[in-house]
Design a protein around this motif. Structure first.
Motif, mmCIF file in Angstrom:
data_model
loop_
_atom_site.group_PDB
_atom_site.id
_atom_site.type_symbol
_atom_site.label_atom_id
_atom_site.label_comp_id
_atom_site.label_asym_id
_atom_site.label_seq_id
_atom_site.Cartn_x
_atom_site.Cartn_y
_atom_site.Cartn_z
ATOM 1 N N UNK A 54 0.817 -1.211 0.000
ATOM 2 C CA UNK A 54 0.000 0.000 0.000
ATOM 3 C C UNK A 54 0.853 1.265 0.000
ATOM 4 N N UNK A 55 1.926 1.264 0.799
ATOM 5 C CA UNK A 55 2.772 2.454 0.909
ATOM 6 C C UNK A 55 3.548 2.754 -0.372
ATOM 7 N N UNK A 56 3.671 1.786 -1.285
ATOM 8 C CA UNK A 56 4.428 1.981 -2.524
ATOM 9 C C UNK A 56 3.558 2.271 -3.741
ATOM 10 N N UNK A 57 2.256 2.108 -3.616
ATOM 11 C CA UNK A 57 1.356 2.242 -4.772
ATOM 12 C C UNK A 57 1.425 3.640 -5.392
ATOM 13 N N UNK A 58 1.321 4.677 -4.581
ATOM 14 C CA UNK A 58 1.345 6.050 -5.122
ATOM 15 C C UNK A 58 2.690 6.369 -5.774
ATOM 16 N N UNK A 59 3.765 5.897 -5.175
ATOM 17 C CA UNK A 59 5.094 6.131 -5.742
ATOM 18 C C UNK A 59 5.206 5.476 -7.125
ATOM 19 N N UNK A 60 4.686 4.260 -7.251
ATOM 20 C CA UNK A 60 4.722 3.563 -8.541
ATOM 21 C C UNK A 60 3.933 4.343 -9.601
ATOM 22 N N UNK A 61 2.760 4.783 -9.242
ATOM 23 C CA UNK A 61 1.929 5.546 -10.195
ATOM 24 C C UNK A 61 2.648 6.829 -10.599
ATOM 25 N N UNK A 62 3.261 7.517 -9.665
ATOM 26 C CA UNK A 62 4.022 8.735 -9.997
ATOM 27 C C UNK A 62 5.170 8.424 -10.960
ATOM 28 N N UNK A 63 5.839 7.288 -10.735
ATOM 29 C CA UNK A 63 6.926 6.909 -11.640
ATOM 30 C C UNK A 63 6.397 6.602 -13.039
ATOM 31 N N UNK A 64 5.263 5.932 -13.126
ATOM 32 C CA UNK A 64 4.656 5.660 -14.433
ATOM 33 C C UNK A 64 4.303 6.977 -15.136
ATOM 34 N N UNK A 65 3.727 7.910 -14.396
ATOM 35 C CA UNK A 65 3.325 9.197 -14.993
ATOM 36 C C UNK A 65 4.539 9.999 -15.469
ATOM 37 N N UNK A 66 5.687 9.776 -14.868
ATOM 38 C CA UNK A 66 6.906 10.465 -15.273
ATOM 39 C C UNK A 66 7.468 9.975 -16.604
ATOM 40 N N UNK A 67 6.841 8.971 -17.198
ATOM 41 C CA UNK A 67 7.334 8.399 -18.458
ATOM 42 C C UNK A 67 6.708 9.040 -19.692
ATOM 43 N N UNK A 68 5.969 10.118 -19.506
ATOM 44 C CA UNK A 68 5.325 10.817 -20.622
ATOM 45 C C UNK A 68 4.327 9.923 -21.358
ATOM 46 N N UNK A 69 3.518 9.211 -20.559
ATOM 47 C CA UNK A 69 2.417 8.413 -21.083
ATOM 48 C C UNK A 69 1.177 8.759 -20.268
ATOM 49 N N UNK A 70 0.023 8.408 -20.780
ATOM 50 C CA UNK A 70 -1.227 8.617 -20.047
ATOM 51 C C UNK A 70 -1.413 7.458 -19.078
ATOM 52 N N UNK A 71 -1.751 7.781 -17.831
ATOM 53 C CA UNK A 71 -1.888 6.767 -16.783
ATOM 54 C C UNK A 71 -3.172 7.019 -16.012
ATOM 55 N N UNK A 72 -3.982 5.971 -15.878
ATOM 56 C CA UNK A 72 -5.180 6.018 -15.040
ATOM 57 C C UNK A 72 -5.114 4.822 -14.098
ATOM 58 N N UNK A 73 -5.637 4.976 -12.893
ATOM 59 C CA UNK A 73 -5.575 3.873 -11.934
ATOM 60 C C UNK A 73 -6.883 3.728 -11.177
ATOM 61 N N UNK A 74 -7.075 2.531 -10.652
ATOM 62 C CA UNK A 74 -8.209 2.259 -9.768
ATOM 63 C C UNK A 74 -7.759 1.236 -8.738
ATOM 64 N N UNK A 75 -8.105 1.479 -7.480
ATOM 65 C CA UNK A 75 -7.820 0.500 -6.432
ATOM 66 C C UNK A 75 -8.906 -0.572 -6.516
ATOM 67 N N UNK A 76 -8.491 -1.836 -6.407
ATOM 68 C CA UNK A 76 -9.416 -2.949 -6.556
ATOM 69 C C UNK A 76 -9.720 -3.598 -5.222
ATOM 70 N N UNK A 77 -10.954 -4.030 -5.085
ATOM 71 C CA UNK A 77 -11.303 -4.915 -3.984
ATOM 72 C C UNK A 77 -10.904 -6.308 -4.416
ATOM 73 N N UNK A 78 -10.450 -7.093 -3.490
ATOM 74 C CA UNK A 78 -10.084 -8.472 -3.854
ATOM 75 C C UNK A 78 -11.363 -9.252 -4.134
ATOM 76 N N UNK A 79 -11.392 -9.820 -5.316
ATOM 77 C CA UNK A 79 -12.567 -10.566 -5.754
ATOM 78 C C UNK A 79 -12.135 -11.997 -6.058
ATOM 79 N N UNK A 80 -12.907 -12.933 -5.562
ATOM 80 C CA UNK A 80 -12.631 -14.334 -5.872
ATOM 81 C C UNK A 80 -12.861 -14.552 -7.361
#
Length: 168
Positions: A54-80
């Motif tokens: 959980x503590x690394x999720x935002x950092x990862x998204x920020x790194x993806x956004x730094x690549x000059x690409x479009x990035x969208x995210x959604x947190x998922x509930x665990x589903x069987x």
């Protein structure tokens, strides 16, 4: 605590982009659970399901956004994961306006989920014009009737060739 996120990335292709995305995920202790990546010309789109602390999720998204690409995210509930019956549906026909709409309408009327689809238009004098060719991976209920689906699809056009197979 780990979380699961769905990441949608798209934009102009860069060299080694998928490798860079996976390296950034790995460096932060995350792992790709599932992904679908595709390219059309020099444009790419990807859908990536990632598990990460959980503590690394935002950092990862920020790194993806730094690549000059479009990035969208959604947190998922665990589903069987439910077991589903999968088929590969191939459809070929003479191309015409609205064909994908008509096919998806028939699939929807039969309560069939499209897991993935790939459609192409191929032309040439030797085949008499433009041909539509497609492959759908579909998920169906246990009481699915293969014959009824094929009949329904063949009402779309007299030249429609339908093949429905279970995956190998």
């Amino acid at each position: 605590m780990n979380v699961q996120i769905m990441v949608i990335v798209h934009g102009k292709e860069h060299a080694h982009l998928i490798k860079i995305l996976s390296e950034k995920t790995h460096a932060l202790g995350g792992k790709w659970l599932n992904s679908k990546i595709t390219h059309i010309d020099d444009y790419f789109a990807g859908l990536i399901k990632i598990e990460i602390e959980s503590k690394s999720a935002d950092k990862l998204i920020d790194q993806f956004k730094g690549l000059n690409i479009n990035v969208e995210t959604a947190k998922l509930d665990r589903i069987e994961q439910k077991k589903a019956n999968q088929f590969i549906l191939s459809i070929d026909a003479k191309d015409r306006f609205g064909l994908v709409n008509d096919i998806s309408e028939v699939l929807g009327e039969n309560d069939i989920k499209i897991e993935s689809m790939e459609c192409h238009r191929v032309g040439g004098a030797d085949i008499g014009g433009i041909m539509f060719t497609s492959e759908f991976k579909i998920l169906v209920a246990d009481d699915f009737n293969k014959g009824e689906l094929i009949e329904s699809l063949q009402t779309i056009s007299t030249d429609l060739v339908v093949d429905l197979q279970t995956p190998a």
